[in-house]
Design a protein around this motif. Sequence first.
Motif, short mmCIF file in Angstrom:
data_model
loop_
_atom_site.label_atom_id
_atom_site.label_comp_id
_atom_site.label_asym_id
_atom_site.label_seq_id
_atom_site.Cartn_x
_atom_site.Cartn_y
_atom_site.Cartn_z
N THR A 1 38.75 41.20 51.75
CA THR A 1 37.73 42.05 51.14
C THR A 1 36.43 41.29 50.97
OG1 THR A 1 39.46 43.25 49.95
CG2 THR A 1 37.21 43.52 49.17
N ILE A 2 36.53 40.05 50.50
CA ILE A 2 35.33 39.22 50.35
C ILE A 2 34.58 39.14 51.67
CG2 ILE A 2 34.52 36.85 49.96
CD1 ILE A 2 36.85 36.58 47.93
N ASN A 3 35.29 38.90 52.75
CA ASN A 3 34.65 38.76 54.04
C ASN A 3 34.09 40.09 54.55
OD1 ASN A 3 34.88 35.92 55.48
ND2 ASN A 3 36.67 36.15 54.17
N ALA A 4 34.76 41.20 54.23
CA ALA A 4 34.22 42.51 54.62
C ALA A 4 32.90 42.77 53.90
CB ALA A 4 35.23 43.60 54.28
N VAL A 5 32.83 42.43 52.62
CA VAL A 5 31.60 42.60 51.85
C VAL A 5 30.50 41.71 52.41
CG1 VAL A 5 30.51 42.23 49.60
CG2 VAL A 5 32.72 43.40 49.75
N GLU A 6 30.84 40.46 52.70
CA GLU A 6 29.84 39.54 53.22
C GLU A 6 29.34 39.96 54.61
OE1 GLU A 6 28.30 36.61 51.77
OE2 GLU A 6 28.98 37.95 50.17
N ASP A 7 30.20 40.56 55.41
CA ASP A 7 29.79 41.06 56.72
C ASP A 7 28.85 42.26 56.57
OD1 ASP A 7 31.32 39.17 58.02
OD2 ASP A 7 32.98 40.54 58.47
N HIS A 8 29.12 43.09 55.57
CA HIS A 8 28.40 44.36 55.42
C HIS A 8 27.09 44.21 54.64
CE1 HIS A 8 28.05 48.71 55.19
NE2 HIS A 8 27.87 48.63 53.88
N ALA A 9 27.14 43.48 53.55
CA ALA A 9 25.96 43.32 52.68
C ALA A 9 26.10 41.99 51.96
CB ALA A 9 25.85 44.47 51.68
N PRO A 10 25.70 40.90 52.58
CA PRO A 10 25.95 39.56 52.04
C PRO A 10 25.52 39.40 50.59
CG PRO A 10 25.03 39.42 54.24
CD PRO A 10 24.96 40.87 53.84
N ARG A 11 26.43 38.80 49.81
CA ARG A 11 26.17 38.52 48.40
C ARG A 11 26.30 37.04 48.08
NH1 ARG A 11 24.86 43.13 48.74
NH2 ARG A 11 25.08 44.81 47.23
N GLY A 12 26.57 36.23 49.09
CA GLY A 12 26.75 34.81 48.85
C GLY A 12 28.10 34.45 48.30
N LEU A 13 29.09 35.31 48.51
CA LEU A 13 30.45 35.02 48.04
C LEU A 13 31.10 33.96 48.94
CD1 LEU A 13 31.69 38.67 47.38
CD2 LEU A 13 30.61 37.10 45.76
N ASP A 14 32.06 33.24 48.37
CA ASP A 14 32.76 32.18 49.10
C ASP A 14 33.78 32.82 50.05
OD1 ASP A 14 34.14 30.01 50.04
OD2 ASP A 14 34.77 29.28 48.07
N ARG A 15 33.49 32.78 51.34
CA ARG A 15 34.37 33.39 52.32
C ARG A 15 35.73 32.70 52.42
NH1 ARG A 15 32.36 36.77 56.38
NH2 ARG A 15 30.13 37.22 56.34
N THR A 16 35.84 31.46 51.96
CA THR A 16 37.09 30.72 52.07
C THR A 16 38.00 30.91 50.86
OG1 THR A 16 36.23 28.69 51.04
CG2 THR A 16 35.87 28.97 53.40
N ALA A 17 37.50 31.57 49.82
CA ALA A 17 38.30 31.75 48.60
C ALA A 17 39.52 32.61 48.90
CB ALA A 17 37.46 32.39 47.50
N GLY A 18 40.64 32.28 48.28
CA GLY A 18 41.83 33.11 48.44
C GLY A 18 41.63 34.49 47.84
N ALA A 19 40.92 34.56 46.72
CA ALA A 19 40.61 35.82 46.06
C ALA A 19 39.52 35.56 45.03
CB ALA A 19 41.85 36.41 45.38
N LEU A 20 38.86 36.64 44.64
CA LEU A 20 37.87 36.57 43.58
C LEU A 20 38.34 37.47 42.45
CD1 LEU A 20 34.01 36.76 43.92
CD2 LEU A 20 35.18 38.17 42.24
N LEU A 21 38.45 36.91 41.24
CA LEU A 21 38.85 37.65 40.05
C LEU A 21 37.62 37.81 39.17
CD1 LEU A 21 41.19 38.95 38.41
CD2 LEU A 21 41.45 36.72 37.28
N LEU A 22 37.24 39.05 38.91
CA LEU A 22 36.05 39.36 38.13
C LEU A 22 36.48 39.87 36.76
CD1 LEU A 22 32.95 39.75 38.07
CD2 LEU A 22 33.33 42.03 39.03
N VAL A 23 36.12 39.13 35.71
CA VAL A 23 36.52 39.46 34.34
C VAL A 23 35.28 39.66 33.50
CG1 VAL A 23 37.85 38.76 32.33
CG2 VAL A 23 38.59 38.05 34.62
N GLN A 24 35.27 40.73 32.72
CA GLN A 24 34.13 41.03 31.85
C GLN A 24 34.64 41.31 30.44
OE1 GLN A 24 31.87 44.88 32.24
NE2 GLN A 24 30.27 43.49 32.95
N SER A 25 33.91 40.83 29.46
CA SER A 25 34.25 41.09 28.06
C SER A 25 33.13 41.86 27.40
CB SER A 25 34.48 39.77 27.32
OG SER A 25 34.61 40.01 25.92
N ASP A 26 33.48 42.87 26.60
CA ASP A 26 32.48 43.58 25.81
C ASP A 26 32.74 43.41 24.31
OD1 ASP A 26 34.73 45.13 25.47
OD2 ASP A 26 33.84 46.99 26.22
N ALA A 27 33.50 42.37 23.96
CA ALA A 27 33.72 42.07 22.55
C ALA A 27 32.40 41.67 21.90
CB ALA A 27 34.75 40.95 22.41
#
Length: 217
Positions: A17-43
């Motif tokens: 998925t990271i590589n699909a996003v980078e191919d389509h609309a580059p965001r500077g994500l690490d293409r070699t990462a196994g996965a990206l976990l995005l966590v957000q807190s609203d506390a």
Amino acid sequence: MRRTLRPSMMELMDRATINAVEDHAPRGLDRTAGALLLVQSDAPGEARVAEIAVVEAACVAAGASEVVLTDDPAEGEMFVEARRMAFPAIEARGALLLEDVGAAVPLLPDLLAAVAGIAALHDVEIPTVAHAGDGNTHPIIVYDPADPASERRARAAFDDILQAAIALGGTITGEHGVGRTKKSALPDQLGEDVMALTRRIKDALDPAGILNPGAVL
């Protein structure tokens, strides 16, 4: 950790998925990462700082290669936008078969590994995104609709992913129901005794068989 923390967002993108996003609309994500976990807190206030500190420690303890923290709204939105871009980026690669299988959160790595193995076995691309906080994943099988062999491999991969989720004690549908596409796998998940009981209930409520005929029961 889940007993005390309730992040407002916990989304996962695998390497495909990271590589699909980078191919389509580059965001500077690490293409070699196994996965990206995005966590957000609203506390509120200090509680948010404490919550994110616990998340950071858990990621480090689990072997994360890189942990990035930010309280800058613009920077945070950049990562959220990358996740939102996942489906448009994958849609640009071909026709899609969408899954929504789930497994217990501790077994998510096993489910992701199973999906990667199925992709390799059937020679198809299967990017996966996940609502990682509840174990609900979306393996997205990409195929060429003009190539019958490609579609056959994609559908075989689809069936194998259902069986992989069942083997992990998970579910063949985390969000979107069974319908016609997944009904052949439902007995494997529920068992014939539950299926028989369900059919009896359906027959009692719909003796003429006019309610949504052919979908599942």
